[in-house]
Design a protein around this motif. Sequence first.
Motif, PDB file in Angstrom:
ATOM      1  N   GLY A 238      88.570  50.700   6.717  1.00  0.00           N
ATOM      2  CA  GLY A 238      88.550  52.028   6.107  1.00  0.00           C
ATOM      3  C   GLY A 238      87.631  52.129   4.905  1.00  0.00           C
ATOM      4  N   ARG A 239      87.309  50.991   4.318  1.00  0.00           N
ATOM      5  CA  ARG A 239      86.394  50.968   3.173  1.00  0.00           C
ATOM      6  C   ARG A 239      84.959  50.632   3.592  1.00  0.00           C
ATOM      7  N   ALA A 240      84.749  50.355   4.875  1.00  0.00           N
ATOM      8  CA  ALA A 240      83.421  49.978   5.380  1.00  0.00           C
ATOM      9  C   ALA A 240      82.483  51.183   5.397  1.00  0.00           C
ATOM     10  N   ILE A 241      81.195  50.888   5.275  1.00  0.00           N
ATOM     11  CA  ILE A 241      80.187  51.949   5.324  1.00  0.00           C
ATOM     12  C   ILE A 241      80.301  52.667   6.663  1.00  0.00           C
ATOM     13  N   GLY A 242      80.320  53.954   6.602  1.00  0.00           N
ATOM     14  CA  GLY A 242      80.457  54.779   7.797  1.00  0.00           C
ATOM     15  C   GLY A 242      81.896  55.220   7.975  1.00  0.00           C
ATOM     16  N   TYR A 243      82.808  54.280   8.016  1.00  0.00           N
ATOM     17  CA  TYR A 243      84.223  54.618   8.167  1.00  0.00           C
ATOM     18  C   TYR A 243      84.727  55.345   6.918  1.00  0.00           C
ATOM     19  N   ARG A 244      84.395  54.811   5.747  1.00  0.00           N
ATOM     20  CA  ARG A 244      84.867  55.424   4.496  1.00  0.00           C
ATOM     21  C   ARG A 244      84.381  56.869   4.394  1.00  0.00           C
ATOM     22  N   GLN A 245      83.098  57.089   4.648  1.00  0.00           N
ATOM     23  CA  GLN A 245      82.548  58.435   4.534  1.00  0.00           C
ATOM     24  C   GLN A 245      83.129  59.362   5.612  1.00  0.00           C
ATOM     25  N   THR A 246      83.362  58.799   6.793  1.00  0.00           N
ATOM     26  CA  THR A 246      83.914  59.615   7.881  1.00  0.00           C
ATOM     27  C   THR A 246      85.351  60.022   7.586  1.00  0.00           C
ATOM     28  N   ILE A 247      86.145  59.099   7.060  1.00  0.00           N
ATOM     29  CA  ILE A 247      87.521  59.442   6.686  1.00  0.00           C
ATOM     30  C   ILE A 247      87.510  60.548   5.630  1.00  0.00           C
ATOM     31  N   ASP A 248      86.655  60.407   4.623  1.00  0.00           N
ATOM     32  CA  ASP A 248      86.568  61.440   3.580  1.00  0.00           C
ATOM     33  C   ASP A 248      86.153  62.787   4.175  1.00  0.00           C
ATOM     34  N   TYR A 249      85.226  62.754   5.117  1.00  0.00           N
ATOM     35  CA  TYR A 249      84.771  63.987   5.766  1.00  0.00           C
ATOM     36  C   TYR A 249      85.920  64.625   6.556  1.00  0.00           C
TER      37      TYR A 249
ATOM     38  N   THR B 220      78.384  73.086   8.776  1.00  0.00           N
ATOM     39  CA  THR B 220      77.143  72.318   8.663  1.00  0.00           C
ATOM     40  C   THR B 220      76.947  71.786   7.258  1.00  0.00           C
ATOM     41  N   LYS B 221      77.289  72.565   6.254  1.00  0.00           N
ATOM     42  CA  LYS B 221      77.107  72.143   4.856  1.00  0.00           C
ATOM     43  C   LYS B 221      77.947  70.885   4.556  1.00  0.00           C
ATOM     44  N   ALA B 222      79.196  70.876   4.995  1.00  0.00           N
ATOM     45  CA  ALA B 222      80.062  69.712   4.782  1.00  0.00           C
ATOM     46  C   ALA B 222      79.549  68.508   5.562  1.00  0.00           C
ATOM     47  N   PHE B 223      79.039  68.750   6.766  1.00  0.00           N
ATOM     48  CA  PHE B 223      78.521  67.649   7.574  1.00  0.00           C
ATOM     49  C   PHE B 223      77.278  67.034   6.929  1.00  0.00           C
ATOM     50  N   VAL B 224      76.395  67.863   6.406  1.00  0.00           N
ATOM     51  CA  VAL B 224      75.184  67.352   5.751  1.00  0.00           C
ATOM     52  C   VAL B 224      75.558  66.568   4.493  1.00  0.00           C
ATOM     53  N   LYS B 225      76.564  67.019   3.755  1.00  0.00           N
ATOM     54  CA  LYS B 225      77.045  66.281   2.578  1.00  0.00           C
ATOM     55  C   LYS B 225      77.574  64.913   3.011  1.00  0.00           C
ATOM     56  N   TYR B 226      78.352  64.890   4.077  1.00  0.00           N
ATOM     57  CA  TYR B 226      78.878  63.639   4.641  1.00  0.00           C
ATOM     58  C   TYR B 226      77.730  62.720   5.044  1.00  0.00           C
TER      59      TYR B 226
ATOM     60  N   ASP C 259      74.654  62.738   3.892  1.00  0.00           N
ATOM     61  CA  ASP C 259      73.990  62.271   2.663  1.00  0.00           C
ATOM     62  C   ASP C 259      74.735  61.085   2.061  1.00  0.00           C
ATOM     63  N   GLU C 260      76.059  61.193   1.992  1.00  0.00           N
ATOM     64  CA  GLU C 260      76.868  60.113   1.414  1.00  0.00           C
ATOM     65  C   GLU C 260      76.796  58.854   2.274  1.00  0.00           C
ATOM     66  N   PHE C 261      76.772  59.021   3.572  1.00  0.00           N
ATOM     67  CA  PHE C 261      76.648  57.903   4.506  1.00  0.00           C
ATOM     68  C   PHE C 261      75.309  57.190   4.275  1.00  0.00           C
ATOM     69  N   CYS C 262      74.240  57.957   4.191  1.00  0.00           N
ATOM     70  CA  CYS C 262      72.903  57.383   3.964  1.00  0.00           C
ATOM     71  C   CYS C 262      72.815  56.690   2.606  1.00  0.00           C
TER      72      CYS C 262
ATOM     73  N   PHE D  94      65.801  55.174   3.735  1.00  0.00           N
ATOM     74  CA  PHE D  94      66.770  55.744   4.661  1.00  0.00           C
ATOM     75  C   PHE D  94      67.324  57.024   4.033  1.00  0.00           C
ATOM     76  N   LEU D  95      66.472  58.022   3.947  1.00  0.00           N
ATOM     77  CA  LEU D  95      66.834  59.270   3.284  1.00  0.00           C
ATOM     78  C   LEU D  95      67.329  60.292   4.292  1.00  0.00           C
ATOM     79  N   PRO D  96      68.391  60.971   3.949  1.00  0.00           N
ATOM     80  CA  PRO D  96      68.987  61.922   4.897  1.00  0.00           C
ATOM     81  C   PRO D  96      68.026  62.999   5.358  1.00  0.00           C
ATOM     82  N   GLU D  97      67.182  63.501   4.457  1.00  0.00           N
ATOM     83  CA  GLU D  97      66.294  64.585   4.878  1.00  0.00           C
ATOM     84  C   GLU D  97      65.291  64.095   5.927  1.00  0.00           C
ATOM     85  N   ASN D  98      64.828  62.837   5.820  1.00  0.00           N
ATOM     86  CA  ASN D  98      63.928  62.283   6.834  1.00  0.00           C
ATOM     87  C   ASN D  98      64.658  62.140   8.169  1.00  0.00           C
ATOM     88  N   LEU D  99      65.881  61.677   8.119  1.00  0.00           N
ATOM     89  CA  LEU D  99      66.663  61.503   9.342  1.00  0.00           C
ATOM     90  C   LEU D  99      67.025  62.834   9.969  1.00  0.00           C
TER      91      LEU D  99
END
Length: 159
Positions: A26-37, A48-54, A56-59, A138-143
């Motif tokens: 639950g604290r691992a990269i990806g899982y932590r951000q997904t749980i918070d989302y 979409t706004k919440a997903f993009v924030k999620y 960004d935090e993942f990246c 690894f920037l969210p806007e590029n991805l």
Amino acid sequence: MLRAGLVKEVSDLYRYGRLSRDSSPGRAIGYRQTIDYLLRPSPIPCDTKAFVKYFDEFCAATRKYSSMQTKWFQSAKGKDFLWIRKNYHAHNNANTISDSIVENYSASIEFHRSKLLEDEQLNLKARSRAEGKEMRTFLPENLLKKLGEGDLIELVKEA
């Protein structure tokens, strides 16, 4: 990870009590951000706004971890690290890697030091450094540009 169904996986694991925020996964990269989302206050379907924030935090978490790894490998502790070539297409890749680990662990210090100077080790280190530099961009806007609006909308709907 997102295209492979990370949000559904985390949702299912959390819903059935097999994942918590405080657990190691639950604290691992990806899982932590997904749980918070998934547990965000007042969720709105297809937000979409919440997903993009999620996203960004993942990246950002991925970049931070990559930076920490790069620093470790450049430190005194990482200088004597032997690299093992991976082959994702080999049917026995895990066995090959585990055999290499056992072989290197049981080798003499002289063998280990000589192996550090081999061309393959130098090439693998150089490749790893290049991958580390790539991860720092690894920037969210590029991805998101690579992802495209249609794919983004599909991911938001799935989430």
